[in-house]
Motif scaffolding. Structure first.
Motif, mmCIF file in Angstrom:
data_model
loop_
_atom_site.group_PDB
_atom_site.id
_atom_site.type_symbol
_atom_site.label_atom_id
_atom_site.label_comp_id
_atom_site.label_asym_id
_atom_site.label_seq_id
_atom_site.Cartn_x
_atom_site.Cartn_y
_atom_site.Cartn_z
ATOM 1 N N ILE A 1 65.363 34.032 4.285
ATOM 2 C CA ILE A 1 64.997 31.935 4.032
ATOM 3 C C ILE A 1 65.307 31.554 2.948
ATOM 4 N N GLY B 1 57.186 31.948 5.009
ATOM 5 C CA GLY B 1 57.865 33.094 5.408
ATOM 6 C C GLY B 1 57.374 34.593 5.081
ATOM 7 N N THR C 1 63.327 36.430 1.497
ATOM 8 C CA THR C 1 62.996 35.188 1.396
ATOM 9 C C THR C 1 62.345 35.022 0.760
ATOM 10 N N ALA D 1 57.953 29.360 13.979
ATOM 11 C CA ALA D 1 58.931 30.683 13.101
ATOM 12 C C ALA D 1 58.717 31.796 12.613
ATOM 13 N N ARG E 1 60.720 31.047 1.096
ATOM 14 C CA ARG E 1 59.616 30.755 1.124
ATOM 15 C C ARG E 1 58.223 31.696 1.271
ATOM 16 N N HIS F 1 62.882 26.789 6.988
ATOM 17 C CA HIS F 1 61.137 26.904 7.262
ATOM 18 C C HIS F 1 60.784 26.367 6.522
ATOM 19 N N LYS G 1 57.389 23.858 7.058
ATOM 20 C CA LYS G 1 56.475 24.787 7.830
ATOM 21 C C LYS G 1 55.409 25.923 7.536
#
Length: 362
Positions: A192, A279, A274, A262, A276, A228, A15
């Motif tokens: 995440i 994220g 997070t 998201a 990510r 994510h 994502k």
């Protein structure tokens, strides 16, 4: 026909990569251009986006779709295929793919394995160290090929400059410019995960997530896990969830279909932990208090954009829970100085896009 611009380095179901595509498409539509993508992900992921397809899938140095480029134009127009010669520009939106720890083969598969007659732009991305001879060669070829090169962080600009002698202009991540409305359902604390961190840190990483989430749950906070990326991250979500549920806690797993969904979920959270990168950017770009547990300098550098200092280690769950429970830490993300800095960052991204699209007019 409007100019057609290829966006490289996008792979679903990540994502973060999808958000980079969204940022590019947004600018292309604003400036009267079409977007094209190579078919490296299943077509179902691309159904929601207006995209031409460039007929190229590289295997063992050979384009196995090359015969499609021999079709007459009227046939290709109906099928949505475009030839490389029809591109006005190619945008490399890889995010983080060149230099250590990535193999040099990625650069040849993604960009250097074909001849493009149009200008190439290396959009803001993280650059690893180019320590080996093979990596230094890649850096120099990328530098020679690209009309513009950008870095997301000063550290990456240093790495690229050391290898090529050219210092890229540092511009923050382009997804800072993508806005969404927060989701209707608010969340307290979102975790995440990222399988890449577990790959590097091992079991300590999972225990860090579990220990931090447990501390917050004991303190009366609500915790949810958000996927994510794809199946590997989702599997970590369920592993962490199952451990905590076995201890009697109520923890949900959220698996949004798109990057925009998201980002909307993140925008409705009180705090985000997070691993990510996008994220993290989704939280920072919406003024949501956050703390990264990552594996690369890019996470720390993103926080430094706003003058927020963090520890680089992933092995201290108390760093996570302490920040989430600290009003002094969380209030930074809604301060006037923070909002002003966010406006500056978005202005930088717009100015970068102006440079990029000037290549078409020149």
């Amino acid at each position: 026909m409007k100019p057609i611009i290829e966006v490289k380095g996008i792979a679903f179901p990540n994502k973060g990569a999808e958000m980079l595509l969204v940022a590019c498409i947004d600018q292309l539509e604003r400036r009267g251009c079409y977007a094209a993508l190579e078919p490296y992900s299943p077509f179902e992921y691309k159904l929601r986006y207006p995209l031409f397809t460039k007929a190229r899938i590289q295997r063992f140095g050979v384009n196995i779709l090359s015969l499609l480029n021999l079709l007459p134009r009227y046939a290709r127009e109906r099928l949505g295929y475009i030839r490389p010669s029809e591109l006005a520009l190619a945008l490399d939106a890889s995010g983080f793919a060149y230099g250590a720890p990535w193999p040099v083969s990625i650069a040849y598969e993604r960009l250097l394995g074909e001849k493009l007659s149009c200008p190439v732009v290396m959009l803001p991305q993280s650059w690893g160290k180019f320590d080996t001879l093979a990596q230094m060669k890649v850096a120099k070829v990328l530098n020679a090929r690209a009309a513009l090169v950008f870095a997301r962080e000063p550290e990456g600009a240093d790495n690229f400059e050391k290898a090529t002698g050219k210092r890229p202009l540092v511009v923050p991540d382009i997804t800072f410019g993508v806005t969404v409305s927060p989701a209707e359902i608010s969340r307290d604390v979102l975790f995440i995960p990222n399988f890449q961190v577990e790959r590097r840190e091992g079991a300590d990483y999972i225990e860090t997530l579990i220990d931090a989430a447990r501390s917050l749950l004991i303190a009366g906070r609500q915790v949810a896990l958000l996927n994510h990326e794809g199946p590997k991250d989702l599997e970590i979500c369920y592993r962490v969830r199952d451990r905590l549920v076995a201890e009697g806690f109520d923890v949900k797993v959220l698996d949004p279909e798109t990057g925009l969904e998201a980002k909307a979920i993140i925008g409705a959270a009180r705090f985000v932990v997070t691993s990510r990168y996008h994220g993290l950017i989704a939280a920072l770009s919406q003024g949501v208090a956050c703390y990264p547990v990552g594996w690369s300098y890019k996470y720390v550098s993103a926080m430094h954009l706003f003058g927020i200092e963090i520890e680089e280690s992933v092995g201290h769950p108390e760093h996570v829970s302490d920040r989430a429970m600290s009003a002094e830490y969380c209030d930074q993300f809604q301060s006037a100085a923070y909002i002003a800095r966010l406006d500056e960052i978005r202005d930088q991204v717009v100015a970068m896009w102006d440079q990029v699209f000037a290549l078409i007019r020149s």
